[in-house]
Motif scaffolding. Structure first.
Motif, PDB file in Angstrom:
ATOM      1  N   LYS A  57      32.080-100.614 -25.000  1.00  3.86           N
ATOM      2  CA  LYS A  57      31.385-101.716 -25.668  1.00  3.86           C
ATOM      3  C   LYS A  57      32.236-102.982 -25.785  1.00  3.86           C
ATOM      4  N   ASN A  58      33.540-102.821 -25.559  1.00  2.56           N
ATOM      5  CA  ASN A  58      34.447-103.971 -25.667  1.00  2.56           C
ATOM      6  C   ASN A  58      35.333-104.071 -24.427  1.00  2.56           C
ATOM      7  N   LEU A  59      34.734-103.795 -23.266  1.00  5.83           N
ATOM      8  CA  LEU A  59      35.515-103.691 -22.036  1.00  5.83           C
ATOM      9  C   LEU A  59      36.261-104.984 -21.707  1.00  5.83           C
ATOM     10  N   ASN A  60      35.590-106.124 -21.852  1.00 10.40           N
ATOM     11  CA  ASN A  60      36.242-107.400 -21.536  1.00 10.40           C
ATOM     12  C   ASN A  60      37.428-107.663 -22.451  1.00 10.40           C
ATOM     13  N   ARG A  61      37.253-107.399 -23.743  1.00 16.77           N
ATOM     14  CA  ARG A  61      38.355-107.582 -24.697  1.00 16.77           C
ATOM     15  C   ARG A  61      39.488-106.602 -24.399  1.00 16.77           C
ATOM     16  N   PHE A  62      39.130-105.378 -24.045  1.00 13.75           N
ATOM     17  CA  PHE A  62      40.129-104.352 -23.723  1.00 13.75           C
ATOM     18  C   PHE A  62      40.971-104.791 -22.525  1.00 13.75           C
ATOM     19  N   LEU A  63      40.318-105.259 -21.461  1.00 17.00           N
ATOM     20  CA  LEU A  63      41.034-105.705 -20.266  1.00 17.00           C
ATOM     21  C   LEU A  63      41.860-106.946 -20.556  1.00 17.00           C
ATOM     22  N   HIS A  64      41.346-107.805 -21.428  1.00 15.77           N
ATOM     23  CA  HIS A  64      42.070-109.020 -21.809  1.00 15.77           C
ATOM     24  C   HIS A  64      43.364-108.674 -22.549  1.00 15.77           C
ATOM     25  N   VAL A  65      43.301-107.679 -23.431  1.00 18.64           N
ATOM     26  CA  VAL A  65      44.488-107.247 -24.182  1.00 18.64           C
ATOM     27  C   VAL A  65      45.594-106.791 -23.237  1.00 18.64           C
ATOM     28  N   LEU A  66      45.232-106.108 -22.174  1.00 19.44           N
ATOM     29  CA  LEU A  66      46.226-105.605 -21.223  1.00 19.44           C
ATOM     30  C   LEU A  66      47.067-106.726 -20.632  1.00 19.44           C
ATOM     31  N   MET A  67      46.505-107.953 -20.615  1.00 15.92           N
ATOM     32  CA  MET A  67      47.191-109.078 -19.999  1.00 15.92           C
ATOM     33  C   MET A  67      47.763-110.060 -21.006  1.00 15.92           C
ATOM     34  N   TRP A  68      47.730-109.720 -22.299  1.00 15.78           N
ATOM     35  CA  TRP A  68      48.422-110.558 -23.276  1.00 15.78           C
ATOM     36  C   TRP A  68      49.886-110.646 -22.888  1.00 15.78           C
ATOM     37  N   LYS A  69      50.460-111.823 -22.989  1.00 18.95           N
ATOM     38  CA  LYS A  69      51.837-112.031 -22.544  1.00 18.95           C
ATOM     39  C   LYS A  69      52.827-111.043 -23.158  1.00 18.95           C
ATOM     40  N   LEU A 111      45.444 -95.495 -24.576  1.00 20.75           N
ATOM     41  CA  LEU A 111      44.113 -96.096 -24.507  1.00 20.75           C
ATOM     42  C   LEU A 111      43.621 -96.466 -25.902  1.00 20.75           C
ATOM     43  N   PHE A 112      43.895 -95.591 -26.870  1.00 19.22           N
ATOM     44  CA  PHE A 112      43.527 -95.883 -28.253  1.00 19.22           C
ATOM     45  C   PHE A 112      44.353 -97.054 -28.783  1.00 19.22           C
ATOM     46  N   PHE A 113      45.611 -97.135 -28.399  1.00 19.15           N
ATOM     47  CA  PHE A 113      46.487 -98.243 -28.795  1.00 19.15           C
ATOM     48  C   PHE A 113      45.907 -99.579 -28.320  1.00 19.15           C
ATOM     49  N   PHE A 114      45.551 -99.668 -27.043  1.00 22.97           N
ATOM     50  CA  PHE A 114      45.022-100.912 -26.499  1.00 22.97           C
ATOM     51  C   PHE A 114      43.645-101.256 -27.081  1.00 22.97           C
ATOM     52  N   SER A 115      42.806-100.246 -27.241  1.00 21.33           N
ATOM     53  CA  SER A 115      41.471-100.508 -27.794  1.00 21.33           C
ATOM     54  C   SER A 115      41.553-100.928 -29.257  1.00 21.33           C
ATOM     55  N   THR A 116      42.503-100.358 -30.003  1.00 13.65           N
ATOM     56  CA  THR A 116      42.713-100.781 -31.388  1.00 13.65           C
ATOM     57  C   THR A 116      43.199-102.225 -31.431  1.00 13.65           C
ATOM     58  N   LEU A 117      44.122-102.574 -30.544  1.00 14.22           N
ATOM     59  CA  LEU A 117      44.570-103.960 -30.438  1.00 14.22           C
ATOM     60  C   LEU A 117      43.397-104.909 -30.191  1.00 14.22           C
ATOM     61  N   ALA A 118      42.446-104.452 -29.390  1.00 12.09           N
ATOM     62  CA  ALA A 118      41.322-105.296 -28.999  1.00 12.09           C
ATOM     63  C   ALA A 118      40.324-105.529 -30.129  1.00 12.09           C
ATOM     64  N   VAL A 119      40.108-104.534 -30.991  1.00 12.58           N
ATOM     65  CA  VAL A 119      38.996-104.628 -31.947  1.00 12.58           C
ATOM     66  C   VAL A 119      39.394-104.619 -33.414  1.00 12.58           C
ATOM     67  N   VAL A 120      40.611-104.195 -33.743  1.00 11.32           N
ATOM     68  CA  VAL A 120      40.951-104.037 -35.161  1.00 11.32           C
ATOM     69  C   VAL A 120      40.964-105.384 -35.879  1.00 11.32           C
ATOM     70  N   ASP A 121      40.432-105.383 -37.089  1.00  9.55           N
ATOM     71  CA  ASP A 121      40.473-106.568 -37.937  1.00  9.55           C
ATOM     72  C   ASP A 121      40.888-106.147 -39.341  1.00  9.55           C
ATOM     73  N   GLY A 428      49.687-117.375 -30.394  1.00  9.79           N
ATOM     74  CA  GLY A 428      48.571-118.172 -29.907  1.00  9.79           C
ATOM     75  C   GLY A 428      47.924-117.569 -28.680  1.00  9.79           C
ATOM     76  N   GLU A 429      46.610-117.648 -28.632  1.00 13.42           N
ATOM     77  CA  GLU A 429      45.868-117.099 -27.510  1.00 13.42           C
ATOM     78  C   GLU A 429      46.240-117.741 -26.194  1.00 13.42           C
ATOM     79  N   GLU A 430      46.628-119.051 -26.253  1.00 11.95           N
ATOM     80  CA  GLU A 430      46.925-119.752 -25.011  1.00 11.95           C
ATOM     81  C   GLU A 430      48.195-119.232 -24.353  1.00 11.95           C
ATOM     82  N   ARG A 431      49.039-118.526 -25.102  1.00 12.80           N
ATOM     83  CA  ARG A 431      50.274-117.988 -24.523  1.00 12.80           C
ATOM     84  C   ARG A 431      50.113-116.569 -24.056  1.00 12.80           C
ATOM     85  N   ARG A 432      48.914-116.028 -24.155  1.00 11.83           N
ATOM     86  CA  ARG A 432      48.708-114.638 -23.817  1.00 11.83           C
ATOM     87  C   ARG A 432      48.139-114.496 -22.426  1.00 11.83           C
TER      88      ARG A 432
END
Length: 432
Positions: A57-69, A111-121, A428-432
């Motif tokens: 359900k959060n595939l784009n965010r999950f893939l985006h997290v993998l490429m955070w700087k 996988l849980f680590f990356f998905s938590t990074l993507a969605v946790v608030d 900052g998001e721009e550095r990720r």
């Protein structure tokens, strides 16, 4: 906007939660069922359902997290490990089922680590803290009942984690995470009086349970975490009294452990006599004179378990040393009496050799660097300290038992994800 919130209806009641908390809840419940009532371990696969749904359900965010700087080094290392696993399993002719199972077991926590990074608030984080604290008090009550009314102690004393031999490895992992939370509050004094009293009581309860369950190693872990917090966090005069209380509690409850189990009194005497070299020498065997101990995993494995130089370099292949009966476990059947599968250092070295061992340690180093960078900034100093404490605590667990590879590993990866996100959020998001 992350899609992770859930509404679960039970009769007339509606429970609001999210996939992160559902995963953690299921890991506790299913572990309790399997360890207490001998329910088939296949129920553990249910833990993966909310993780898969969360990623889907959060595939784009999950893939985006993998490429955070700041995350890219971890991502790249995991890719290298994956390629290495495929090469190692091919060279060792590992059955396909074992390869799939081994890769699944290794990567599910990440996988849980990356998905938590993507969605946790903050709301999800607050739910998890409340749940973990609630479980803590339930565990205290169950432990008291088991010890004082059922006569259960030492390795069988597991509280919410069941009553089978070795169950306190889960308690150890859980307590390390709770200890990081408590120690930061005690040393940093960023809590109100009510919360400070609570964390002091929680610390005393953990030390008391460690004494009853013969978790002598936890005292060393707690002291190390306390030392890291004291060295890294700002020195505050008002925290001295609380620190003194904790040190008194450590000494007091360790003496209770020695009183209850006098055979361990020699550990302190041996440490005084020969230092850590002598203490390591006592760890040459696990429970018999013929098995592998924590201090000799490389020497013993090279001599008895890994037949040639190739295996010492790349191991026996991913999934090839598992004890699970759902795949080919002939290596374990043949060598189970060596107890190589009682701590993850030995298990990992036999499975993936020195190359896989170093690559796994590299992951901790990369997370440690994130914490170190945050530590050097005033705004994130607290979070950097907590992340460093977590990494050091997990390394000690990595050496001592299999908890970091167990069904409870998700709370460990959750804590890492939450702290990593806090450490890097100001970049900052721009550095990720």
């Amino acid at each position: 906007m992350p899609k992770s919130n859930l509404k679960i209806k039970l009769a007339r009641y509606e429970i609001r939660t999210d996939y992160v908390n559902l995963t953690i809840f299921m890991s506790f419940v299913l572990l309790f069922l399997a360890q207490t009532f001998n329910v088939s371990s296949t129920i553990y696969f249910l833990i993966d359902v909310p993780i898969i749904l969360m990623i889907w359900k959060n595939l784009n965010r999950f893939l985006h997290v993998l490429m955070w700087k700041p995350i890219i080094p971890i991502t790249l290392t995991l890719v290298v490990i994956f390629i290495f696993m495929l090469v190692g399993s091919t060279m060792n002719n590992v059955p396909l089922g074992n390869v799939v199972y081994g890769i699944y077991k290794y990567y599910r926590g990440f996988l849980f680590f990356f998905s938590t990074l993507a969605v946790v608030d903050s709301a999800s984080e607050s739910r998890t803290f409340s749940f973990l604290k609630g479980i803590f008090w339930i565990n205290v009550v169950l432990t008291v009942v088991e010890f004082f009314f059922l006569g259960i102690n030492q390795d069988l004393l597991g509280g919410v984690f069941g009553t089978i031999v070795g169950v306190n490895q889960y308690t150890n992992l859980y307590f390390v995470i709770i200890s990081v939370y408590c120690i930061e509050k005690i040393v940093n004094r960023d809590a109100d009086r009510k919360e400070l009293k609570q964390v002091l009581i929680m610390s005393a309860c953990m030390l008391a349970i460690a004494a009853l369950a013969e978790m002598k190693y936890f005292f060393a872990e707690f002291l190390l975490l306390l030392l890291i917090a004291y060295l890294c966090l700002p020195k505050k005069l008002k925290s001295i009294f609380s620190i003194i209380l904790i040190i008194v509690a450590i000494i007091g409850f360790y003496n209770i452990l020695i009183y209850m189990f006098p055979e361990f009194a020699n550990l302190v005497n041996e440490l005084k006599r020969g230092g850590f070299v002598r203490l390591a020498d006592l760890q040459r065997h696990y429970s018999t004179d013929y098995d592998i101990g924590r201090a000799v995993i490389f020497k013993y494995s090279n001599q008895y378990l890994l037949p040639d130089e190739k295996n010492r370099l790349i191991g026996m292949g991913v999934g090839n040393v598992t004890s699970s009966s759902i795949v080919n476990n002939s290596f374990w059947v043949k060598n189970q009496m060596t107890h190589y599968d009682q701590f993850y250092t030995s298990y990992l070295y036999n499975e993936q050799g020195i190359v896989g061992f170093i690559l796994y340690c590299l992951l901790y180093f990369e997370i440690f660097i994130i914490g170190l960078k945050a530590l050097l900034k005033n705004k994130t100093r607290k979070y950097g300290t907590i992340l460093i404490m977590l990494v050091c605590g997990y390394i000690m667990i990595f050496v001592y038992n299999m908890a970091i590879y167990s069904q409870l590993c998700f709370i460990a990866f959750w804590a890492l994800a939450v702290m990593v996100k806090k450490c890097i959020k100001d970049e900052g998001e721009e550095r990720r």
